[in-house]
Design a protein around this motif. Structure first.
Motif, PDB file in Angstrom:
ATOM      1  N   HIS A 278      -3.905 -14.347  -8.399  1.00  0.00           N
ATOM      2  CA  HIS A 278      -4.689 -14.977  -7.332  1.00  0.00           C
ATOM      3  C   HIS A 278      -3.774 -15.932  -6.562  1.00  0.00           C
ATOM      4  N   MET A 279      -2.658 -15.393  -6.113  1.00  0.00           N
ATOM      5  CA  MET A 279      -1.701 -16.215  -5.374  1.00  0.00           C
ATOM      6  C   MET A 279      -2.314 -16.684  -4.056  1.00  0.00           C
ATOM      7  N   LEU A 280      -1.956 -17.883  -3.640  1.00  0.00           N
ATOM      8  CA  LEU A 280      -2.322 -18.349  -2.308  1.00  0.00           C
ATOM      9  C   LEU A 280      -1.411 -17.662  -1.310  1.00  0.00           C
ATOM     10  N   LEU A 281      -1.995 -17.053  -0.283  1.00  0.00           N
ATOM     11  CA  LEU A 281      -1.218 -16.224   0.631  1.00  0.00           C
ATOM     12  C   LEU A 281      -1.047 -16.892   1.998  1.00  0.00           C
ATOM     13  N   TRP A 282       0.174 -16.930   2.442  1.00  0.00           N
ATOM     14  CA  TRP A 282       0.492 -17.401   3.798  1.00  0.00           C
ATOM     15  C   TRP A 282       0.040 -16.337   4.788  1.00  0.00           C
ATOM     16  N   ASN A 283      -0.485 -16.747   5.911  1.00  0.00           N
ATOM     17  CA  ASN A 283      -1.036 -15.786   6.874  1.00  0.00           C
ATOM     18  C   ASN A 283       0.012 -15.371   7.905  1.00  0.00           C
ATOM     19  N   GLY A 284       0.997 -14.599   7.453  1.00  0.00           N
ATOM     20  CA  GLY A 284       2.019 -14.085   8.354  1.00  0.00           C
ATOM     21  C   GLY A 284       2.054 -12.572   8.300  1.00  0.00           C
ATOM     22  N   GLY A 285       2.743 -11.959   9.262  1.00  0.00           N
ATOM     23  CA  GLY A 285       2.819 -10.506   9.265  1.00  0.00           C
ATOM     24  C   GLY A 285       3.904  -9.991  10.184  1.00  0.00           C
ATOM     25  N   CYS A 286       4.282  -8.738   9.976  1.00  0.00           N
ATOM     26  CA  CYS A 286       5.272  -8.063  10.810  1.00  0.00           C
ATOM     27  C   CYS A 286       4.562  -7.425  11.995  1.00  0.00           C
ATOM     28  N   HIS A 287       5.032  -7.688  13.191  1.00  0.00           N
ATOM     29  CA  HIS A 287       4.337  -7.205  14.387  1.00  0.00           C
ATOM     30  C   HIS A 287       4.360  -5.687  14.500  1.00  0.00           C
ATOM     31  N   VAL A 288       5.306  -5.021  13.852  1.00  0.00           N
ATOM     32  CA  VAL A 288       5.343  -3.557  13.859  1.00  0.00           C
ATOM     33  C   VAL A 288       4.328  -2.995  12.860  1.00  0.00           C
ATOM     34  N   HIS A 289       4.401  -3.443  11.612  1.00  0.00           N
ATOM     35  CA  HIS A 289       3.530  -2.897  10.577  1.00  0.00           C
ATOM     36  C   HIS A 289       2.061  -3.266  10.772  1.00  0.00           C
ATOM     37  N   GLU A 290       1.810  -4.381  11.433  1.00  0.00           N
ATOM     38  CA  GLU A 290       0.430  -4.791  11.695  1.00  0.00           C
ATOM     39  C   GLU A 290      -0.288  -3.802  12.607  1.00  0.00           C
ATOM     40  N   LYS A 291       0.466  -3.017  13.376  1.00  0.00           N
ATOM     41  CA  LYS A 291      -0.143  -2.142  14.380  1.00  0.00           C
ATOM     42  C   LYS A 291      -0.500  -0.752  13.861  1.00  0.00           C
ATOM     43  N   PHE A 292      -0.105  -0.436  12.639  1.00  0.00           N
ATOM     44  CA  PHE A 292      -0.475   0.875  12.101  1.00  0.00           C
ATOM     45  C   PHE A 292      -1.941   0.867  11.698  1.00  0.00           C
ATOM     46  N   SER A 293      -2.647   1.935  12.047  1.00  0.00           N
ATOM     47  CA  SER A 293      -4.090   1.976  11.793  1.00  0.00           C
ATOM     48  C   SER A 293      -4.479   3.190  10.971  1.00  0.00           C
ATOM     49  N   VAL A 294      -5.620   3.064  10.287  1.00  0.00           N
ATOM     50  CA  VAL A 294      -6.184   4.180   9.528  1.00  0.00           C
ATOM     51  C   VAL A 294      -6.506   5.338  10.466  1.00  0.00           C
ATOM     52  N   GLU A 295      -7.034   5.020  11.632  1.00  0.00           N
ATOM     53  CA  GLU A 295      -7.436   6.057  12.583  1.00  0.00           C
ATOM     54  C   GLU A 295      -6.258   6.948  12.982  1.00  0.00           C
ATOM     55  N   ALA A 296      -5.108   6.329  13.240  1.00  0.00           N
ATOM     56  CA  ALA A 296      -3.934   7.104  13.647  1.00  0.00           C
ATOM     57  C   ALA A 296      -3.442   7.992  12.516  1.00  0.00           C
ATOM     58  N   ILE A 297      -3.525   7.488  11.283  1.00  0.00           N
ATOM     59  CA  ILE A 297      -3.087   8.279  10.130  1.00  0.00           C
ATOM     60  C   ILE A 297      -4.052   9.435   9.880  1.00  0.00           C
ATOM     61  N   VAL A 298      -5.331   9.177   9.973  1.00  0.00           N
ATOM     62  CA  VAL A 298      -6.335  10.229   9.780  1.00  0.00           C
ATOM     63  C   VAL A 298      -6.125  11.353  10.796  1.00  0.00           C
ATOM     64  N   LYS A 299      -5.843  10.977  12.032  1.00  0.00           N
ATOM     65  CA  LYS A 299      -5.607  11.978  13.079  1.00  0.00           C
ATOM     66  C   LYS A 299      -4.390  12.841  12.729  1.00  0.00           C
ATOM     67  N   LEU A 300      -3.314  12.207  12.278  1.00  0.00           N
ATOM     68  CA  LEU A 300      -2.119  12.961  11.893  1.00  0.00           C
ATOM     69  C   LEU A 300      -2.395  13.856  10.686  1.00  0.00           C
ATOM     70  N   ARG A 301      -3.195  13.359   9.771  1.00  0.00           N
ATOM     71  CA  ARG A 301      -3.545  14.160   8.581  1.00  0.00           C
ATOM     72  C   ARG A 301      -4.340  15.405   8.976  1.00  0.00           C
ATOM     73  N   GLN A 302      -5.191  15.273   9.955  1.00  0.00           N
ATOM     74  CA  GLN A 302      -5.960  16.423  10.420  1.00  0.00           C
ATOM     75  C   GLN A 302      -5.039  17.469  11.048  1.00  0.00           C
ATOM     76  N   GLU A 303      -4.002  16.978  11.724  1.00  0.00           N
ATOM     77  CA  GLU A 303      -3.043  17.875  12.376  1.00  0.00           C
ATOM     78  C   GLU A 303      -2.056  18.479  11.379  1.00  0.00           C
ATOM     79  N   HIS A 304      -1.793  17.737  10.294  1.00  0.00           N
ATOM     80  CA  HIS A 304      -0.805  18.172   9.300  1.00  0.00           C
ATOM     81  C   HIS A 304      -1.393  17.979   7.896  1.00  0.00           C
ATOM     82  N   PRO A 305      -2.321  18.838   7.501  1.00  0.00           N
ATOM     83  CA  PRO A 305      -3.056  18.642   6.239  1.00  0.00           C
ATOM     84  C   PRO A 305      -2.192  18.709   4.985  1.00  0.00           C
TER      85      PRO A 305
END
Length: 329
Positions: free
Chosen positions: A179-206
């Motif tokens: 239960h570590m206390l977490l600092w609220n920071g993030g990488c601006h690149v990785h923050e932009k990846f979404s479930v929706e985009a991955i699901v779409k790619l999975r549908q195209e490449h099952p």
């Protein structure tokens, strides 16, 4: 040194177009007893001329081991600082001093100092993507590749502040039961990846497996088949030659090494999240990593600048958590 070069943070001199830049860079390395260290997120042509290519942990280890007099760190500024902390008597060149890191910028030393004072009795574990000043306030540094192992080295009842990457800290909490206390920071690149985009790619490449970096948000990690550092992704793809397709949720620079090591395998980079208006927020590349160019590397070797220095008063404390991490890894 020209004033305009200092102001820009790199040697802004035109390079003779008739020379073979890659060949000249290697010649200068030999002449100056220099090695080139490159992160997986730099462009492919830089990875091709580097003496060593790796993730943050591997680069830190190489910096601690090298006998070369000069290190050219092709990555971002905190990586060059790490090299200098581990090799204070060596010259560390950073081809572009303005190659920063959104994650490191999300945690200022003065803010962390105040937070520590508000939480007495807590150990501080910091992601390697931090400045030397933040590392000086830290008990142990981690990378995405060794964070779980390092956290498990602490007693189960240890009170820990983890930062600055919230997503990585959240993942480590989930797999360790902490239960570590977490600092609220993030990488601006990785923050932009979404479930929706991955699901779409999975549908195209099952048949494709999804590999996601631990800096991604929890919902993205939840649907990934392989979760880990860039080195983890590379290792998995190399060890499973039967798998011919992957969807990759991390900075696109890793594709160069994946494709080089895994011929015949197809890798699909996850595009960034798209806004409601249908316009992409950015690309899946780190603009700071891409500030490294062959021209800047050549000029930095030629002129011996820009160098990275760390205040000795900060360095004496900042090196300790890095050395502790290396001892545990």
């Amino acid at each position: 040194m020209k004033k305009e070069w200092i102001e820009k943070g790199y040697v802004d001199e035109q390079v003779d177009k008739t020379i073979d830049l890659k060949q000249e860079i290697r010649r200068l390395c030999k002449e100056k007893d220099a090695i080139i260290l490159a992160h997986y997120y730099t462009v492919g042509e830089i990875q091709d001329i580097a003496d060593f290519v790796g993730d943050s942990l591997a680069l830190a280890r190489k910096a601690a081991e090298t006998d070369a007099k000069v290190m050219v760190m092709c990555g971002v500024h905190f990586m060059a600082e790490t090299c200098k902390l581990l090799s204070p008597d060596k010259t560390v060149l950073c081809p572009d001093l303005t190659a920063g890191c959104s994650l490191a910028d999300s945690c200022k030393a003065e803010d962390l100092k105040k937070y520590k004072e508000e939480h007495p009795g807590y150990k501080v574990v910091s992601y390697v993507n931090t400045t030397a000043a933040v590392k000086a306030l830290t008990d142990c540094v981690v990378t995405s590749g060794n964070a779980e192992k390092v956290i498990n080295s602490f007693p189960k009842d240890e009170k820990i502040i983890f930062g600055p990457d919230y997503n990585l800290g959240n993942y480590i909490n989930s797999v360790t039961g902490r239960h570590m206390l977490l600092w609220n920071g993030g990488c601006h690149v990785h923050e932009k990846f979404s479930v929706e985009a991955i699901v779409k790619l999975r549908q195209e490449h099952p048949e494709a497996l999804v590999m996601a970096h631990l800096e991604c948000k929890a919902p993205v990690l939840a649907i990934a088949d392989v979760k880990g550092s860039t080195a983890t992704m590379l290792h998995y793809a190399e060890q499973h030659p039967e798998q011919k397709e992957y969807i990759i949720a991390t900075e696109a620079g890793i594709l160069h090494e994946l494709e080089r090591n895994c011929p015949g395998v197809t890798f699909y980079p996850v595009p960034p999240e798209v806004s409601e208006g249908g316009v992409g927020c950015s690309c899946n590349e780190c603009e700071y990593m891409k500030k490294n160019t062959l021209e800047k590397i050549y000029n930095s070797l030629k002129y011996g600048w820009p160098t990275v220095e760390v205040d000795p008063a900060i360095a004496k404390d900042a090196v300790k958590p890095i050395e502790k991490m290396l001892s545990l890894s």
